[in-house]
Design a protein around this motif. Sequence first.
Motif, short mmCIF file in Angstrom:
data_model
loop_
_atom_site.label_atom_id
_atom_site.label_comp_id
_atom_site.label_asym_id
_atom_site.label_seq_id
_atom_site.Cartn_x
_atom_site.Cartn_y
_atom_site.Cartn_z
N GLU A 1 0.93 -1.17 -0.02
CA GLU A 1 0.13 -0.24 -0.03
C GLU A 1 0.82 1.34 0.02
OE1 GLU A 1 -2.78 -0.35 3.21
OE2 GLU A 1 -3.76 -1.91 2.56
N GLU A 2 2.00 1.16 0.69
CA GLU A 2 2.70 2.47 0.91
C GLU A 2 3.73 2.40 -0.38
OE1 GLU A 2 2.83 4.67 3.21
OE2 GLU A 2 1.02 3.50 4.33
N GLU A 3 3.77 3.94 -1.03
CA GLU A 3 4.58 4.11 -2.11
C GLU A 3 5.90 3.90 -1.60
OE1 GLU A 3 5.11 7.73 -5.52
OE2 GLU A 3 4.06 7.94 -3.74
N LEU A 4 6.56 4.41 -0.50
CA LEU A 4 7.86 4.19 -0.28
C LEU A 4 8.01 2.54 -0.17
CD1 LEU A 4 10.46 5.27 0.69
CD2 LEU A 4 9.61 5.12 3.01
N GLU A 5 7.40 1.81 0.32
CA GLU A 5 7.54 0.24 0.08
C GLU A 5 7.54 -0.11 -1.33
OE1 GLU A 5 6.56 -3.51 3.06
OE2 GLU A 5 5.09 -1.71 2.69
N ARG A 6 6.65 0.38 -2.25
CA ARG A 6 6.50 -0.16 -3.29
C ARG A 6 7.96 0.23 -4.23
NH1 ARG A 6 1.37 1.78 -3.15
NH2 ARG A 6 1.72 3.69 -4.41
N ASN A 7 8.60 1.39 -3.98
CA ASN A 7 9.71 1.89 -4.65
C ASN A 7 10.93 1.05 -3.88
OD1 ASN A 7 8.56 3.64 -5.96
ND2 ASN A 7 8.71 5.42 -4.50
N ASN A 8 10.98 0.82 -2.81
CA ASN A 8 11.89 -0.06 -2.26
C ASN A 8 11.94 -1.37 -2.87
OD1 ASN A 8 12.91 1.67 -0.42
ND2 ASN A 8 11.76 1.03 1.26
N TYR A 9 10.84 -2.11 -3.29
CA TYR A 9 10.97 -3.47 -3.73
C TYR A 9 11.21 -3.20 -5.02
CZ TYR A 9 9.59 -6.01 0.43
OH TYR A 9 9.77 -6.44 1.49
#
Length: 590
Positions: free
Chosen positions: A397-405
């Motif tokens: 859900e979090e954009e930051l987490e998506r970017n990390n992956y």
Amino acid sequence: MPYYSDELIEQVRSANDIVNVISDYVRLQKKGSTHFGLCPFHNEKTPSFSVSQGKQMYYCFGCGAGGNVITFLMQYENYTFQEALQALAQRAGIELPKQEMSEGARREADRRARILEVNKAAAKYFYAQLRMEQGQNALQYFVKRGLAPETLKKFGLGYANKFSDDLYRYLRQQGYEDELLKDSGLVTIDEQRGGRDKFWNRVMYPIMDVNNRVIGFGGRVMGEGEPKYLNSPETMVFDKSRNLYGLNFARSTRKHYILLCEGYMDVIALHQAGFDNAVASLGTSFTPGHASLLKRYTKEVYCTFDSDGAGVKAALRAIPLLKEAGITAKIVKMKPYKDPDEFIKAKGADAYQKCIDRAQNSFLFEIEVLEQEYDLRDPESKTAFYNAVARRILEFEEELERNNYIEAVAEKYQTGFENLRNLVRHHGTRAGLTRESRPLKSGISEKKKKEDGMKQSQKLMLTWLIEEPRLFEQISPYLGPEDFTEELYRRAAELVFSQYQEGRLNPAGIVSMFTEEEQQREIAALFNARLKEVVTPAEKEKALWETVIRLKENSIGYRSKHLQPSDMEGLQKLIADKKGLQKLRGQKHV
């Protein structure tokens, strides 16, 4: 579950001095009015774990663990609230009232107690059989598996001999009736053949609950025979989906994670090698009940399943259940060895620890397994793989987490970060799951930063008031509980202000009013915020009034935004507060 009044809870808490209790677990040194030691909840070399005798609270400035003496036992001993309260009551010599039961509930409780009694008797019988002449082959089986005598004793391992009614006859001699033995799951009753044991000619693994009570058994057949492994059926005391083998030991580990295995021998081998945090499901797939149970004891689980296809499938089933429970999952890789038992025999405990240290992120493990379904040498198949990965990344859900992956996957598979991010956005836009965001030039969300700063200001004020009660008289004309806009903070502030008016500030008592462990932790943080170092009384005074004005400004803004048009009383209060704030600014020149 027994109900205890707030008065009784406070009586038990106040009868147990927090410094005395925690000193039984942690070596503390007094520095000023506070005791410090190494935090028992995370690894550290410099003491950041503080225990305040005045507040009757503890707080770790390193990991954020905190609360009162009840919370400490809940966190350290993995007790429930009731278990912690009962332990402290016993320590202080306070008798807790017994819960009144209905006749039906009492009969059921008696039946459960009798089944546990039968299980305990059976466990002792199996344990003794292993050490008799008829158990020598079974004993040699365990010895060949590399188990030391102290390990056999620790896990209560035993043997069910070759006679299929031996345990039945023994338990009957002990005075247990057929109906009870049938309910225990240890015996089947046949009208023609009489009692017949569930387990015979098997090495036996007693299964215990977290309170070390025998609730069931697992048995492995000696020699040829089917099924190879056999477990107790579900009974009044045994629910496979809500118990884990070895958790009675692992619950007390000081490690911050739990090792999740597939079999009994893996758990035993790991414990013998020094890994006292290993558990396994009980002959059934990992369930949501297992995940909920683990959530009580840890926030991180390392799956150390077999390296074969079945082990991979087991890991893929467990990962989403762990995530759903709020637990971080990692995967321990042991190839070319099959399981932890085999690995440790071949390479030793130090090598296994290195496998743990290199454990793989669960999402990247899932992507690695997904990769096997595609031929990355073929452009079309490779494109399909990246599209599948993009859809999986959208689950975060979090954009930051998506970017990390996105960054991690792009690095692993040598594809551009921007290319993969655009693909994720494309799938998100099509599915209506994401929207293009326009970050500030600074790259930081101004609103989030402001909210975090305001939370800190509210924490600072509550800590100030607890540590220096004289400040109430100074700030109360301008600031009240309603000016704390975070819901939990406002509830805490209402209790703090109420206690002050009654002349008895008791922050540790406030913690007890919140039953959720996470809430207790957060309340403890409210009363242990770090105040900025100030050199002179004038600087301290200035910092105080800056905080008061900041909280009041935030409160006025918050109430203005949420004011109902028909709320004339609220509007008048807002106007009065704005005038008061303007006057305060003038007086304090802030």
